[in-house]
Design a protein around this motif. Sequence first.
Motif, short mmCIF file in Angstrom:
data_model
loop_
_atom_site.label_atom_id
_atom_site.label_comp_id
_atom_site.label_asym_id
_atom_site.label_seq_id
_atom_site.Cartn_x
_atom_site.Cartn_y
_atom_site.Cartn_z
N PRO A 1 -10.81 3.27 5.34
CA PRO A 1 -10.42 4.67 5.59
C PRO A 1 -9.31 4.80 6.63
O PRO A 1 -8.43 5.65 6.48
N CYS B 1 -1.60 5.16 5.71
CA CYS B 1 -0.72 5.07 4.54
C CYS B 1 -0.29 6.47 4.10
O CYS B 1 0.89 6.69 3.80
N HIS B 2 -1.23 7.41 4.09
CA HIS B 2 -0.88 8.79 3.72
C HIS B 2 0.11 9.37 4.72
O HIS B 2 1.04 10.09 4.34
N GLN C 1 0.83 -1.20 0.00
CA GLN C 1 0.00 0.00 0.00
C GLN C 1 0.86 1.25 0.00
O GLN C 1 0.58 2.20 -0.73
N THR D 1 -6.07 3.86 4.89
CA THR D 1 -5.74 4.89 3.90
C THR D 1 -5.11 6.09 4.60
O THR D 1 -4.09 6.63 4.14
N ASN E 1 -4.37 -1.03 -3.38
CA ASN E 1 -5.32 -0.05 -2.88
C ASN E 1 -5.79 -0.44 -1.49
O ASN E 1 -5.63 -1.58 -1.07
N SER E 2 -6.41 0.50 -0.82
CA SER E 2 -7.00 0.25 0.49
C SER E 2 -8.50 0.54 0.41
O SER E 2 -8.90 1.54 -0.17
N ASN E 3 -9.29 -0.33 0.99
CA ASN E 3 -10.72 -0.05 1.09
C ASN E 3 -11.11 0.28 2.53
O ASN E 3 -12.27 0.28 2.88
#
Length: 123
Positions: A94, A100-101, A84, A97, A90-92
Amino acid sequence: MHKEMRSVGASFDGACEPYNPGGHMGLGWVIDGIEHHEYIVAGPGNTNNVAEYRALIFLLEAISADPEPGKLMITGDSALVVNQVAGDWNSNSPALTFLCHKVNSLIGRLKGAGWIVSLSWVN
């Protein structure tokens, strides 16, 4: 004369026990052979994957306090986190995600400070 850039080896790991999700999270990271760890009490948002991401975040935050950049070679046993962060998966979720950001932001800051950063999966 050009000075050779130093190499820094690091690894991270995380787990959610005695049940996943919702258990206690144990986070660990090693930087140049020095072990570090954190413990997070049980909670509804705790999972193995969150623990892995949080361990990597602690590692990157610790490295960012080092004023001398180098080649940072990070390994982890979470294929999900490594892929990721690399943008290959991808991540599903939130929550993942967001984490990861945060990791990519920390890596970007390190690179901006002169670090060469690599992240790879080890089984």
